[in-house]
Design a protein around this motif. Structure first.
Motif, short mmCIF file in Angstrom:
data_model
loop_
_atom_site.label_atom_id
_atom_site.label_comp_id
_atom_site.label_asym_id
_atom_site.label_seq_id
_atom_site.Cartn_x
_atom_site.Cartn_y
_atom_site.Cartn_z
N ILE A 464 0.84 -1.21 0.00
CA ILE A 464 0.00 0.00 0.00
C ILE A 464 0.87 1.25 0.00
O ILE A 464 0.63 2.19 -0.77
CB ILE A 464 -0.95 0.00 1.22
CG1 ILE A 464 -1.98 -1.13 1.07
CG2 ILE A 464 -1.66 1.34 1.36
CD1 ILE A 464 -2.85 -1.33 2.29
N LYS A 470 -2.86 4.35 -1.32
CA LYS A 470 -3.74 5.21 -0.53
C LYS A 470 -4.17 6.45 -1.32
O LYS A 470 -5.33 6.82 -1.36
CB LYS A 470 -3.03 5.66 0.74
CG LYS A 470 -3.18 4.73 1.92
CD LYS A 470 -2.61 5.43 3.15
CE LYS A 470 -2.49 4.46 4.31
NZ LYS A 470 -1.90 5.11 5.47
N ALA A 473 -6.64 5.47 -4.04
CA ALA A 473 -7.96 5.11 -3.52
C ALA A 473 -8.71 6.34 -3.02
O ALA A 473 -9.91 6.47 -3.22
CB ALA A 473 -7.82 4.09 -2.39
N THR A 506 -10.91 6.06 3.49
CA THR A 506 -9.86 5.54 2.62
C THR A 506 -8.48 5.73 3.20
O THR A 506 -7.51 5.16 2.70
CB THR A 506 -9.92 6.24 1.25
OG1 THR A 506 -9.98 7.64 1.46
CG2 THR A 506 -11.11 5.78 0.46
N ILE A 512 -8.27 -0.35 1.59
CA ILE A 512 -7.69 -0.56 0.26
C ILE A 512 -8.00 -1.99 -0.17
O ILE A 512 -7.53 -2.95 0.45
CB ILE A 512 -6.17 -0.34 0.28
CG1 ILE A 512 -5.84 1.05 0.80
CG2 ILE A 512 -5.58 -0.55 -1.12
CD1 ILE A 512 -6.28 2.18 -0.08
#
Length: 594
Positions: A464, A470, A473, A506, A512
């Motif tokens: 991620i 991040k 998203a 988010t 995620i």
């Protein structure tokens, strides 16, 4: 004529025309051993699936799915295997009654024969011919593939390479014809784009490219190599006596209810000729930007550039990245009665109504450059060049753009900025390039996840963070608008057209969600079904023109384009991964982070 309900359904679904129906009626009068459903499939008028579905829609029979075929024999030994194979019938259940699957469940002869042999009532269901034959192989313990059994019928032990007449005879025999047809049929059923037939010392290898990835299938025995390759060369009207030089040809076939254009290429190798067959299926090729992977900002930018009256649009990428399909989609968009479109291609992959297409033939002097000189005298509005291969072609394309034509072409480069430096390296003057090129599109193809079986998962925290998931998203809003700066260089994705609503919170890693392939019957156990493009589009601006005039490298051009808002292929791929359209692995397979 029998089978009225079946034929009525097929005509209602537009799977069978009136002319084709008459053809079947004529054939049935002369063919005693084959029923109407068998003739429909044999003549290539309908696929096995079309026939099975029509029987079901007629309301008389149920269809058998592949997982319903039992692994053990259900019919007594009094029913010979030869009978089951000839009439494509298999036992499903044996209780008070016997349930069987047939390709033709209305065949009273088969039903009555089974009833007589077993002394039980027979309940017929409809199955696909290929699935029934495959299940028979499993039930009756056949140890070698169907192609091997066909090869057993060939007498090729004494075949010498010089014995051309014997080779021609073998290539025309029923076992070889069936063998080649079986390979082609398997390719069509699995939606393959290419068939690779490769001879080695101890084996003949057959592989299919499905969604860009090669996979092995059952191949004929090595002793049938010469006959199989000769059969394909005869179909493609190639010289079977010439084995020392590469050859190219085309085959038009009608199989499984589809009309296919096959492009055949042969090259000599150590142990015979290697053959690659490209399958061009007009029915499955969708020339629609949305289906190809264009959305939001990219789609609008590309259409805006296409609507300009003159200039050059380049599509770049390696072989097999979907450049030709995108080019044809652009031509379809431009193809109106007000425009004259001329193309010069090598080869012409898809024939388009209303477009004048020229097949380049370098062996007689009809090259891209020589064809272009004549094309500009034909008063075209749009010119499409299959590929810019040399400086002469590039110069004529530039002159065409300067004199008021819209020119589309392709280049083999890794990214959009690389298209600029490739033209400069060819020797094209920078002032000509900056005044004619309107935009450069770079693309790759990634496999799409099967919607039936894809499975969500939460990626590890290091993934991620390392891949900036991040930021992506949090940028996916319900209306599909991106407003985040996603990289240190300040790239912004504006209106990417994301279809997946952002999830609440988010900022948390748990929010995620990515997807992974699983595999089911719908996708043949692969987890993927179909492909789409991930793209980047470099639109020419004045600051970029200044860099090009200063002979800056591709990296500097790429950096400035990103600062001006260009979304890279990598970023576009991550968006599609977060949308659940493809996987992270697919994106990383075809791109590198920038």
């Amino acid at each position: 004529m029998a089978y009225e309900s079946l034929l009525t359904v097929l005509q209602d679904k537009q799977k069978l025309s009136a002319t084709e129906l008459k053809k079947v009626e004529r054939m049935q009068k002369t063919s005693v051993s084959e029923s109407v459903p068998q003739l429909l499939v044999k003549l290539g008028l309908c696929s096995e699936l079309d026939v099975a579905d029509a029987f079901v829609e007629s309301g008389l029979f149920e269809k058998v799915t592949p997982d319903q075929y039992p692994l053990e024999m259900q019919l007594p030994e009094t029913v010979p295997l030869r009978f089951l194979k000839n009439y494509h019938v298999i036992g499903l259940h044996n209780n008070n009654d016997i349930t069987v699957a047939l390709m033709d469940p209305e065949d009273r002869f088969v039903i009555d024969a089974l009833k007589l042999a077993t002394g039980k009532n027979i309940i017929p269901k409809v199955g696909l011919l290929s699935e029934i034959d495959a299940a028979l192989e499993v039930q009756y313990g056949e140890s070698h593939a169907q192609t091997d059994k066909l090869a057993d019928d060939l007498s090729v032990d004494d075949l010498r390479e010089e014995d051309l007449e014997h080779l021609k005879d073998l290539a025309s025999e029923a076992p070889v014809i069936k063998m080649v047809n079986l390979i082609m049929q398997r390719a069509i059923e699995t939606r393959a784009s290419d068939i690779h037939i490769e001879p080695f010392e101890q084996s003949l290898k057959v592989r299919l490219r499905v969604d860009g990835v090669l996979k092995d299938i059952d191949a004929p025995s090595v002793k049938s190599t010469a006959a199989v390759i000769s059969r394909i060369k005869i179909m493609a009207k190639l010289n079977i006596a010439e084995r020392r030089l590469p050859q190219d040809g085309r085959i038009k076939v009608q199989m499984l209810g589809k009309e296919l254009d096959l492009r055949v290429s042969t090259i000599p190798t150590m142990y015979g000729e290697s053959v690659v067959i490209r399958l061009l299926d007009k029915e499955t090729t969708v020339l629609d930007f949305a289906a190809l992977g264009f959305s939001g900002k990219h789609l609008q930018q590309f259409i805006d550039v296409l609507s300009q009256p003159h200039g050059i649009i380049l599509i770049t990428g390696p072989t097999g990245s979907g450049k030709s399909t995108t080019m044809y989609a652009a031509l379809k968009q431009l193809n109106t009665s007000e425009r004259k479109i001329i193309t010069v291609e090598d080869p012409v992959e898809y024939q388009m109504e209303g477009v004048n297409q020229i097949q380049a033939k370098p062996q007689i002097g009809l090259t891209f450059a020589s064809a272009l000189r004549s094309i500009v005298r034909q008063d075209p509005d749009v010119i499409m060049i299959g590929e810019m291969r040399d400086l002469e072609t590039a110069r004529i394309a530039v002159q065409s753009a300067l004199t008021g034509h819209l020119v589309l072409s392709t280049l083999h480069t890794n990214d959009a900025a690389g298209g600029v430096t490739r033209l400069l390296d060819m020797g094209l003057e920078e002032y000509l390039l900056t005044s004619t090129v309107n935009g450069i599109l770079a693309q790759r193809l990634v496999r799409k996840l099967c919607p039936e079986c894809k499975q969500p998962y939460t990626p590890p925290s290091d993934i991620i963070e390392g891949m900036r998931l991040k930021q992506f998203a949090s940028g996916i809003a319900r209306d599909g608008v991106y407003a985040e700066n996603l990289s240190g260089t300040g790239s912004a994705i504006a209106k990417e057209g994301a279809s997946v609503a952002s999830q609440p919170g988010t900022g948390a890693e748990a929010d995620i969600v990515l997807y992974k392939p699983v595999g089911c019957m719908s996708c043949g156990g692969l987890g993927y079904r179909g492909r789409l493009a991930i793209i980047e589009f470099l639109q020419m601006t004045d600051p970029l023109r200044k860099l090009i005039m200063a002979h800056e490298e591709a990296g500097a051009i790429q950096k400035l384009a990103i600062e001006e808002g260009m979304t890279t292929m990598y970023e576009n791929g991550l968006v599609k991964a977060l949308q659940g359209i493809t996987t992270l692995e697919e994106v990383l397979r075809v791109t590198s982070e920038t």
